[in-house]
Design a protein around this motif. Sequence first.
Motif, PDB file in Angstrom:
ATOM      1  N   VAL A 239       0.856  -1.181   0.000  1.00 58.68           N
ATOM      2  CA  VAL A 239       0.000   0.000   0.000  1.00 58.68           C
ATOM      3  C   VAL A 239       0.892   1.231   0.000  1.00 58.68           C
ATOM      4  O   VAL A 239       1.802   1.358   0.828  1.00 58.68           O
ATOM      5  CB  VAL A 239      -0.927   0.018   1.239  1.00 58.68           C
ATOM      6  N   VAL A 240       0.634   2.135  -0.969  1.00 63.76           N
ATOM      7  CA  VAL A 240       1.374   3.387  -1.083  1.00 63.76           C
ATOM      8  C   VAL A 240       0.376   4.526  -1.265  1.00 63.76           C
ATOM      9  O   VAL A 240      -0.730   4.314  -1.744  1.00 63.76           O
ATOM     10  CB  VAL A 240       2.374   3.376  -2.266  1.00 63.76           C
ATOM     11  N   THR A 241       0.791   5.722  -0.861  1.00 69.87           N
ATOM     12  CA  THR A 241      -0.064   6.889  -1.092  1.00 69.87           C
ATOM     13  C   THR A 241       0.129   7.356  -2.529  1.00 69.87           C
ATOM     14  O   THR A 241       1.055   6.928  -3.223  1.00 69.87           O
ATOM     15  CB  THR A 241       0.284   8.036  -0.121  1.00 69.87           C
ATOM     16  N   VAL A 242      -0.727   8.266  -2.984  1.00 72.34           N
ATOM     17  CA  VAL A 242      -0.641   8.762  -4.359  1.00 72.34           C
ATOM     18  C   VAL A 242       0.698   9.432  -4.640  1.00 72.34           C
ATOM     19  O   VAL A 242       1.141   9.473  -5.790  1.00 72.34           O
ATOM     20  CB  VAL A 242      -1.814   9.712  -4.701  1.00 72.34           C
ATOM     21  N   ASP A 243       1.368   9.944  -3.602  1.00 69.96           N
ATOM     22  CA  ASP A 243       2.684  10.559  -3.818  1.00 69.96           C
ATOM     23  C   ASP A 243       3.834   9.558  -3.684  1.00 69.96           C
ATOM     24  O   ASP A 243       5.005   9.928  -3.721  1.00 69.96           O
ATOM     25  CB  ASP A 243       2.900  11.757  -2.891  1.00 69.96           C
TER      26      ASP A 243
ATOM     27  N   PRO B  54      -8.029   4.879  -4.995  1.00 66.58           N
ATOM     28  CA  PRO B  54      -8.316   5.120  -6.410  1.00 66.58           C
ATOM     29  C   PRO B  54      -7.731   4.084  -7.365  1.00 66.58           C
ATOM     30  O   PRO B  54      -8.150   4.010  -8.519  1.00 66.58           O
ATOM     31  CB  PRO B  54      -7.704   6.499  -6.666  1.00 66.58           C
ATOM     32  N   GLU B  55      -6.767   3.280  -6.891  1.00 67.16           N
ATOM     33  CA  GLU B  55      -6.124   2.354  -7.833  1.00 67.16           C
ATOM     34  C   GLU B  55      -5.698   1.061  -7.146  1.00 67.16           C
ATOM     35  O   GLU B  55      -5.100   1.079  -6.072  1.00 67.16           O
ATOM     36  CB  GLU B  55      -4.887   3.016  -8.442  1.00 67.16           C
ATOM     37  N   ILE B  56      -6.033  -0.052  -7.782  1.00 71.67           N
ATOM     38  CA  ILE B  56      -5.524  -1.366  -7.411  1.00 71.67           C
ATOM     39  C   ILE B  56      -4.786  -1.871  -8.644  1.00 71.67           C
ATOM     40  O   ILE B  56      -5.371  -1.994  -9.714  1.00 71.67           O
ATOM     41  CB  ILE B  56      -6.649  -2.355  -7.044  1.00 71.67           C
ATOM     42  N   ASP B  57      -3.491  -2.108  -8.503  1.00 72.46           N
ATOM     43  CA  ASP B  57      -2.671  -2.571  -9.620  1.00 72.46           C
ATOM     44  C   ASP B  57      -2.174  -3.972  -9.283  1.00 72.46           C
ATOM     45  O   ASP B  57      -1.193  -4.134  -8.554  1.00 72.46           O
ATOM     46  CB  ASP B  57      -1.499  -1.608  -9.838  1.00 72.46           C
ATOM     47  N   LEU B  58      -2.878  -4.985  -9.809  1.00 67.97           N
ATOM     48  CA  LEU B  58      -2.525  -6.364  -9.498  1.00 67.97           C
ATOM     49  C   LEU B  58      -1.200  -6.774 -10.130  1.00 67.97           C
ATOM     50  O   LEU B  58      -0.468  -7.582  -9.558  1.00 67.97           O
ATOM     51  CB  LEU B  58      -3.648  -7.309  -9.935  1.00 67.97           C
ATOM     52  N   GLU B  59      -0.879  -6.212 -11.287  1.00 72.06           N
ATOM     53  CA  GLU B  59       0.403  -6.543 -11.919  1.00 72.06           C
ATOM     54  C   GLU B  59       1.576  -6.051 -11.085  1.00 72.06           C
ATOM     55  O   GLU B  59       2.572  -6.748 -10.930  1.00 72.06           O
ATOM     56  CB  GLU B  59       0.470  -5.963 -13.335  1.00 72.06           C
ATOM     57  N   GLU B  60       1.461  -4.850 -10.542  1.00 70.26           N
ATOM     58  CA  GLU B  60       2.517  -4.274  -9.707  1.00 70.26           C
ATOM     59  C   GLU B  60       2.384  -4.696  -8.247  1.00 70.26           C
ATOM     60  O   GLU B  60       3.219  -4.330  -7.422  1.00 70.26           O
ATOM     61  CB  GLU B  60       2.505  -2.748  -9.795  1.00 70.26           C
ATOM     62  N   GLN B  61       1.296  -5.406  -7.933  1.00 71.04           N
ATOM     63  CA  GLN B  61       1.028  -5.876  -6.572  1.00 71.04           C
ATOM     64  C   GLN B  61       0.985  -4.730  -5.568  1.00 71.04           C
ATOM     65  O   GLN B  61       1.656  -4.752  -4.527  1.00 71.04           O
ATOM     66  CB  GLN B  61       2.080  -6.917  -6.142  1.00 71.04           C
ATOM     67  N   ARG B  62       0.193  -3.698  -5.912  1.00 68.73           N
ATOM     68  CA  ARG B  62       0.082  -2.560  -4.995  1.00 68.73           C
ATOM     69  C   ARG B  62      -1.300  -1.933  -5.050  1.00 68.73           C
ATOM     70  O   ARG B  62      -2.010  -2.034  -6.042  1.00 68.73           O
ATOM     71  CB  ARG B  62       1.141  -1.510  -5.285  1.00 68.73           C
ATOM     72  N   ALA B  63      -1.632  -1.292  -3.932  1.00 72.23           N
ATOM     73  CA  ALA B  63      -2.856  -0.513  -3.812  1.00 72.23           C
ATOM     74  C   ALA B  63      -2.429   0.921  -3.554  1.00 72.23           C
ATOM     75  O   ALA B  63      -1.585   1.182  -2.692  1.00 72.23           O
ATOM     76  CB  ALA B  63      -3.705  -1.019  -2.661  1.00 72.23           C
TER      77      ALA B  63
END
Length: 181
Positions: A106-110, A149-158
Amino acid sequence: MQLVVGRIGRAHGIKGDVTVEVRTDEPELRLGPGAVLATDPASAGPLTVETGRVHSGRLLLRFEGVHDRTAAEALRNVLLIAEVDPDEVPEDPEEFYDHQLIDLDVVTVDGTEVGRITEISHLPQQDLLIVTTADGREVMIPFVAEIVPEIDLEEQRAVIDPPPGLLDPERAEIASERDGT
């Protein structure tokens, strides 16, 4: 793979119907007549759905062999579990199975690292992502588009865009006291 698709609630009427707290976005597929479901505890099942209907906004199911209120009450709080192909994904690209979200970074938008999703909590109003931070704290993130706003399963991050105080409630309290609110 096994997915929890519902939790049995109260008995409804005298013929064995039970209310079901639905935990799947595909109840017609997972909880339809003829569906065979494992249970937790395992001793309560397996259960085969005999009939289903919606009454006053609640799903009511009747299971084969459960034909009176006493038998229905005995099933209260039993979890219903469906067997699902691990490669299966929901039809809607904005929906995710719990196993797809667990262990995402989990990362913030920044780009600030927050932690890792360790659990999904399904509440009546909304789902929560339970995130364990690097320092071992647990943070509950409402799983809504405004905050996630984003779940990226390829990058394994929210990616999250947290409102003030969500990640550090103590700072929010201090700011609130300082501002007199």
